[in-house]
Write an enzyme that holds these catalytic residues in place. Structure first.
Site, short mmCIF file in Angstrom:
data_model
loop_
_atom_site.label_atom_id
_atom_site.label_comp_id
_atom_site.label_asym_id
_atom_site.label_seq_id
_atom_site.Cartn_x
_atom_site.Cartn_y
_atom_site.Cartn_z
N LYS A 210 57.55 38.31 40.31
CA LYS A 210 58.14 39.48 39.66
C LYS A 210 58.14 40.71 40.57
O LYS A 210 59.06 41.51 40.52
CB LYS A 210 57.43 39.79 38.35
CG LYS A 210 57.73 38.74 37.28
CD LYS A 210 57.49 39.24 35.88
CE LYS A 210 58.03 38.20 34.89
NZ LYS A 210 57.80 38.54 33.50
N LYS B 260 63.69 28.84 36.10
CA LYS B 260 63.31 28.96 34.69
C LYS B 260 64.34 29.79 33.91
O LYS B 260 64.83 30.80 34.42
CB LYS B 260 61.94 29.67 34.64
CG LYS B 260 61.28 29.67 33.29
CD LYS B 260 59.96 30.42 33.32
CE LYS B 260 60.16 31.90 33.21
NZ LYS B 260 59.26 32.60 32.29
N LYS C 171 64.49 35.88 30.36
CA LYS C 171 65.13 37.06 29.76
C LYS C 171 65.75 37.95 30.82
O LYS C 171 66.74 38.61 30.59
CB LYS C 171 64.07 37.93 29.05
CG LYS C 171 63.36 37.30 27.90
CD LYS C 171 62.50 38.36 27.22
CE LYS C 171 61.47 37.76 26.32
NZ LYS C 171 60.13 37.69 26.94
N1 AQP Z 1 62.02 28.96 30.18
C1 AQP Z 1 60.98 28.78 29.38
N2 AQP Z 1 60.65 27.55 28.92
C2 AQP Z 1 59.60 27.36 28.09
N3 AQP Z 1 58.82 28.38 27.66
C3 AQP Z 1 59.11 29.62 28.09
N4 AQP Z 1 58.56 30.81 27.84
C4 AQP Z 1 59.24 31.78 28.51
N5 AQP Z 1 60.24 31.23 29.20
C5 AQP Z 1 60.19 29.89 28.96
C6 AQP Z 1 57.39 31.01 26.98
O1 AQP Z 1 57.73 31.96 26.00
C7 AQP Z 1 56.56 32.70 25.67
C8 AQP Z 1 56.86 34.17 25.70
O2 AQP Z 1 57.25 34.56 26.99
P1 AQP Z 1 57.13 36.07 27.40
O3 AQP Z 1 57.98 36.88 26.51
O4 AQP Z 1 55.72 36.48 27.40
O5 AQP Z 1 57.63 36.23 28.86
P2 AQP Z 1 57.93 35.30 30.05
O6 AQP Z 1 57.14 34.07 30.09
O7 AQP Z 1 57.86 36.15 31.26
O8 AQP Z 1 59.42 34.97 29.63
P3 AQP Z 1 60.75 35.30 30.29
O9 AQP Z 1 61.81 35.02 29.31
O10 AQP Z 1 60.86 34.60 31.59
O11 AQP Z 1 60.73 36.87 30.52
P4 AQP Z 1 61.02 37.65 31.82
O12 AQP Z 1 62.38 37.30 32.25
O13 AQP Z 1 60.86 39.08 31.37
O14 AQP Z 1 59.98 37.21 32.80
C9 AQP Z 1 55.47 32.30 26.66
O15 AQP Z 1 54.58 31.38 26.03
C10 AQP Z 1 56.23 31.63 27.75
O16 AQP Z 1 55.47 30.63 28.39
#
Ligand code: AQP
Length: 344
Positions: free
Chosen positions: A114, A206, A209
């Site tokens: 990140k 992955k 968001k």
């Molecule tokens: N691609 C994914 N597949 C399976 N699980 C996922 N999670 C996130 N992306 C995937 C799971 O969703 C939960 C909440 O995630 P988060 O909101 O804490 O943030 P993150 O993991 O950083 O998700 P993002 O969507 O990838 O956000 P950004 O883009 O902001 O970094 C967690 O349990 C996560 O494992």
């Protein structure tokens, strides 16, 4: 010492909730309600580790809360709240900042990804994110944490922090009558067919968001047309689907779509391939669209309904926060005793 079983997990209000968040996390939160006492949190303190527009953040917080409820989390039987309403998360995180070692945090791959090349400009909060996550879990002395695969390393760090706290303060824990160990070592629950949902545009990345391309993800608020269009355009390879799982090993896009279908229909990759082995992607994509629309359509509609009444959502969050605060307050009082702070 045996700890009462308790589930904690959180989702960041940092943008569009997507199919990965649903299949990897929220869907499993719902299933766990039958077996555990659960605490589900909209982790807004985590969200501000990267810039969030203050005029947008309230909507994003309510959207995650609405998603929890629309997917079937019961806020009366369990606890649903947003993190910033319970100050003990930040308070315990500070203690954990003093327990965790720099070397441990330096190994965290999420920070490296990140922060990217502009590391000097990343927030201190982004670096310390995992100690706050450990506090989120351990302030409730939670024993089980359902997360997607990407959070595994952070969970391991939470266990290391719990273990070091128990060891460093072992004498004090015993002297103050808190048993032999104060914090449980929380166990990750990373199971199912969609623990890592990948981008629709690149099967090696992955679904996220923050991906600039909206075509890379299916948002929980997408309508049927958008879902159909995104799946139709999803990257694939020219071969038909294999009939055995082994055939997916070198085909990340096919593996991803089959995994998504399996998770959406509560089955396994092996069974999906029994049904669709040798089928062309066009046939499979139609079935996948139908499954996604059938599952996500009612969720999107319910989220829309819930979001039309912000006051009602805020009430759920305030009620959950009051109940969470009681539990967190007890832990924090004990932590102050154990560390040696003077308190009332
Ligand atoms: N691609 C994914 N597949 C399976 N699980 C996922 N999670 C996130 N992306 C995937 C799971 O969703 C939960 C909440 O995630 P988060 O909101 O804490 O943030 P993150 O993991 O950083 O998700 P993002 O969507 O990838 O956000 P950004 O883009 O902001 O970094 C967690 O349990 C996560 O494992």
């Amino acid at each position: 010492m045996g700890f009462p079983q308790r589930v904690f997990s959180g989702v960041q209000p940092s943008g569009n909730l997507h199919l990965g968040n649903y299949l990897g996390a929220i869907k499993r939160f719902v299933e766990l309600q039958a077996r555990y006492d659960c605490i589900y949190c909209v982790v807004d303190l985590h969200a501000i580790t990267v810039w969030q527009d203050p005029t947008e953040l309230p909507r994003a917080i309510r959207e995650v809360a609405a998603a929890f409820l629309a997917c079937g989390i019961d806020p009366k039987k369990h606890i649903v709240f947003n993190q910033s309403q319970v100050a003990e998360h930040a308070e315990l995180a500070w203690v954990f900042n003093c327990v965790a070692r720099l070397g441990w945090l330096n190994r965290m791959t999420q920070f490296k990804e990140k922060a990217g090349k502009d590391r000097e400009n990343a927030s201190v909060g982004l670096y310390a994110y995992p100690t706050l996550m450990a506090a989120d879990i351990l302030v409730y002395r939670a024993t089980h944490v359902p997360v997607g695969e990407d959070q595994k390393q952070h969970l391991e760090l939470s266990r290391d922090i719990a273990q070091k706290f128990n060891k460093d303060f072992g004498q004090s824990i015993r002297d103050k009558g808190y048993g032999d160990t104060f914090f449980p070592l929380p166990e990750p629950l990373i199971t199912g067919e969609a623990t890592r949902v990948m981008s629709l545009r690149d099967g090696t990345k992955k679904m996220s968001k923050s991906d600039a391309s909206d075509q890379s993800r299916i948002n929980l608020t997408d309508d049927a047309d958008a879902i159909a269009q995104k799946i139709r355009r999803a990257k694939t390879d020219p071969e038909p689907l294999p009939s055995e799982e082994k055939g997916l090993e070198t085909r990340p896009e096919a593996d991803n779509l089959v995994g998504i279908y399996a998770a959406l229909t509560d089955t396994t990759r092996a069974l999906v391939l029994k049904q669709f082995g040798n089928a062309q992607f066009s046939t499979f994509k139609t079935a996948l669209t139908d499954a996604a629309v059938a599952k996500l359509g009612p969720i999107a509609a319910e989220m829309k309904r819930l979001l039309s009444d912000a006051t009602a959502i805020d009430k759920v969050l305030a009620d959950g926060a009051a109940r969470a605060q009681k539990l967190a307050g007890e832990t924090m009082k004990a932590v102050k005793d154990i560390v040696g702070f003077v308190h009332s």
